[in-house]
Design an enzyme around this catalytic site. Structure first.
Site, PDB file in Angstrom:
ATOM      1  N   ASN A  67       0.867  -1.181   0.000  1.00 43.73           N
ATOM      2  CA  ASN A  67       0.000   0.000   0.000  1.00 43.73           C
ATOM      3  C   ASN A  67       0.903   1.229   0.000  1.00 43.73           C
ATOM      4  O   ASN A  67       1.532   1.528   1.011  1.00 43.73           O
ATOM      5  CB  ASN A  67      -0.888  -0.053   1.262  1.00 43.73           C
ATOM      6  N   TRP A  68       0.954   1.896  -1.138  1.00 43.34           N
ATOM      7  CA  TRP A  68       1.853   3.047  -1.238  1.00 43.34           C
ATOM      8  C   TRP A  68       1.311   4.293  -0.537  1.00 43.34           C
ATOM      9  O   TRP A  68       2.007   5.297  -0.441  1.00 43.34           O
ATOM     10  CB  TRP A  68       2.127   3.366  -2.723  1.00 43.34           C
ATOM     11  N   LYS A  69       0.054   4.263  -0.129  1.00 43.89           N
ATOM     12  CA  LYS A  69      -0.556   5.430   0.530  1.00 43.89           C
ATOM     13  C   LYS A  69      -0.347   6.684  -0.330  1.00 43.89           C
ATOM     14  O   LYS A  69      -0.404   6.590  -1.551  1.00 43.89           O
ATOM     15  CB  LYS A  69      -0.007   5.598   1.955  1.00 43.89           C
ATOM     16  N   HIS A  96      -9.424   1.194   5.560  1.00 42.53           N
ATOM     17  CA  HIS A  96      -8.105   1.340   6.181  1.00 42.53           C
ATOM     18  C   HIS A  96      -8.227   2.259   7.408  1.00 42.53           C
ATOM     19  O   HIS A  96      -9.055   3.166   7.432  1.00 42.53           O
ATOM     20  CB  HIS A  96      -7.112   1.909   5.163  1.00 42.53           C
ATOM     21  N   GLU A 140      -6.536   4.673   8.373  1.00 44.86           N
ATOM     22  CA  GLU A 140      -6.294   6.107   8.164  1.00 44.86           C
ATOM     23  C   GLU A 140      -7.580   6.833   7.748  1.00 44.86           C
ATOM     24  O   GLU A 140      -7.961   7.797   8.416  1.00 44.86           O
ATOM     25  CB  GLU A 140      -5.105   6.301   7.204  1.00 44.86           C
ATOM     26  N   GLU A 151      -5.212  -5.395  10.846  1.00 43.13           N
ATOM     27  CA  GLU A 151      -4.162  -4.398  11.054  1.00 43.13           C
ATOM     28  C   GLU A 151      -4.351  -3.717  12.404  1.00 43.13           C
ATOM     29  O   GLU A 151      -5.100  -2.739  12.504  1.00 43.13           O
ATOM     30  CB  GLU A 151      -4.229  -3.334   9.951  1.00 43.13           C
ATOM     31  N   GLY A 189       2.857   1.678  10.986  1.00 39.98           N
ATOM     32  CA  GLY A 189       3.816   2.771  10.846  1.00 39.98           C
ATOM     33  C   GLY A 189       4.599   3.068  12.117  1.00 39.98           C
ATOM     34  O   GLY A 189       5.262   4.095  12.219  1.00 39.98           O
ATOM     35  N   SER A 239       3.668  -2.756  10.261  1.00 39.12           N
ATOM     36  CA  SER A 239       5.123  -2.877  10.381  1.00 39.12           C
ATOM     37  C   SER A 239       5.675  -4.207   9.868  1.00 39.12           C
ATOM     38  O   SER A 239       6.609  -4.772  10.444  1.00 39.12           O
ATOM     39  CB  SER A 239       5.563  -2.621  11.820  1.00 39.12           C
ATOM     40  N   GLY A 263       2.827  -1.232   4.313  1.00 36.30           N
ATOM     41  CA  GLY A 263       2.904   0.192   4.019  1.00 36.30           C
ATOM     42  C   GLY A 263       4.343   0.608   3.778  1.00 36.30           C
ATOM     43  O   GLY A 263       4.891   0.425   2.686  1.00 36.30           O
ATOM     44  N   GLY A 264       4.985   1.129   4.824  1.00 36.13           N
ATOM     45  CA  GLY A 264       6.334   1.696   4.720  1.00 36.13           C
ATOM     46  C   GLY A 264       7.336   0.840   3.952  1.00 36.13           C
ATOM     47  O   GLY A 264       8.052   1.344   3.079  1.00 36.13           O
TER      48      GLY A 264
HETATM   49  P1  PGA Z   1       2.992  -0.088   7.762  1.00 35.57           P
HETATM   50  O1  PGA Z   1       1.498   0.209   7.218  1.00 35.57           O
HETATM   51  O2  PGA Z   1       3.468  -1.334   7.051  1.00 35.57           O
HETATM   52  O3  PGA Z   1       3.777   1.126   7.377  1.00 35.57           O
HETATM   53  O4  PGA Z   1       2.908  -0.297   9.231  1.00 35.57           O
HETATM   54  C1  PGA Z   1       0.585  -0.829   7.034  1.00 35.57           C
HETATM   55  C2  PGA Z   1      -0.708  -0.292   6.486  1.00 35.57           C
HETATM   56  O5  PGA Z   1      -1.077   0.844   6.817  1.00 35.57           O
HETATM   57  O6  PGA Z   1      -1.406  -0.973   5.710  1.00 35.57           O
END
Ligand code: PGA
Length: 246
Positions: free
Chosen positions: A12-14, A99, A101, A168, A174, A207, A228-229
């Site tokens: 997920n590149w966000k 998600h 966020e 998640e 993150g 993470s 994500g990251g």
């Molecule tokens: P992260 O994000 O791997 O940076 O913890 C995961 C996500 O938000 O799907």
């Protein structure tokens, strides 16, 4: 290990990556996945603006595309939203919905998430429905109740055969704090029981990185990851996609 459910490894590149960044990324990434076995799905969720570029880049490869959201209407006066057909036009196969966020920053409700998930399925997009508890909810012993509510309301009326659920825990997103793989596996097992489908694909997210992917993928109820990251660097995401089977 012989797996019944084909794992889905998704990046997920966000809100990262211009089209130029995406092109550069794929130049490094694609050679690194030439030998990747086809026993797993590889998925990237770029921002909407990079979907067109990405659909050209992944054509002829085994990389599939996801969007980071999808609306429940086909078209209309919904400023800033995206319709399912705008995504399938660029060969998107999945849509991330719910998600943490958008749940947090835009107060997305389980009801809205459910409408998005059902709309995705109606247009042959597989929704990746994210669920998970906050730090405080876990401390108060409410994690299971919160996740169960998100599952029941978010997945109502959806087809579990055309669905991915991503567990998640919000405190692990993150933050560098990964949920213990045994605990992540336990929650994924509960989700499978609540949904009542042995074929349901359940990812862990929070993470995920090259250092913990092999251990996570060795768990019996974890059928993939949402990253994500660590998906923003092509070499680290390639290592994750190339997880080792034990
Ligand atoms: P992260 O994000 O791997 O940076 O913890 C995961 C996500 O938000 O799907």
């Amino acid at each position: 290990m012989e797996r019944v459910r084909k794992p889905v490894i998704a990046g997920n590149w966000k809100m990262h990556m211009t089209c130029a960044d995406a092109k550069q990324y794929m130049e490094v990434f694609l050679p690194l996945i030439k030998q990747t076995p086809d026993d797993r799905h590889m998925v990237i969720a770029p921002p909407f603006t990079a979907l067109s570029t990405m659909s050209e880049r992944v054509s002829g490869t085994s990389v599939e595309l996801s969007s980071q959201n999808v609306h429940w209407e086909d078209k209309g006066a919904y400023t800033a939203e995206i319709s399912p057909m705008m995504l399938t036009e660029f060969n998107a196969k999945y849509s991330i919905v719910g998600h943490s966020e958008p749940r947090k920053y835009f107060s997305e409700s389980d009801e809205q998430i459910n409408r998005r998930a059902r709309s995705a399925q109606a247009h042959d997009l597989i929704p990746i429905v994210c669920v998970g508890e906050t730090d405080e909810q876990r401390e108060r012993g409410e994690a299971e109740r919160v996740i169960r509510r998100q599952i029941e309301q978010g997945l109502e009326g959806t087809d579990p055969e055309k669905l991915v659920v991503a567990y998640e825990p919000i405190w692990a997103i993150g933050t560098g704090k990964t949920c213990e793989s045994s605990e992540a596996n336990r929650i994924c097992g509960l989700i499978r029981k609540w949904v009542g489908s042995s074929n349901l694909i359940i990812q862990y997210g929070g993470s995920v990185k090259p250092a913990n992917i092999d251990e996570l993928m060795a768990m019996s109820d974890i059928d993939g990851v949402l990253v994500g990251g660590a998906s923003l660097q092509p070499d680290s995401f390639a290592r994750i996609v190339n997880y080792q089977n034990y």
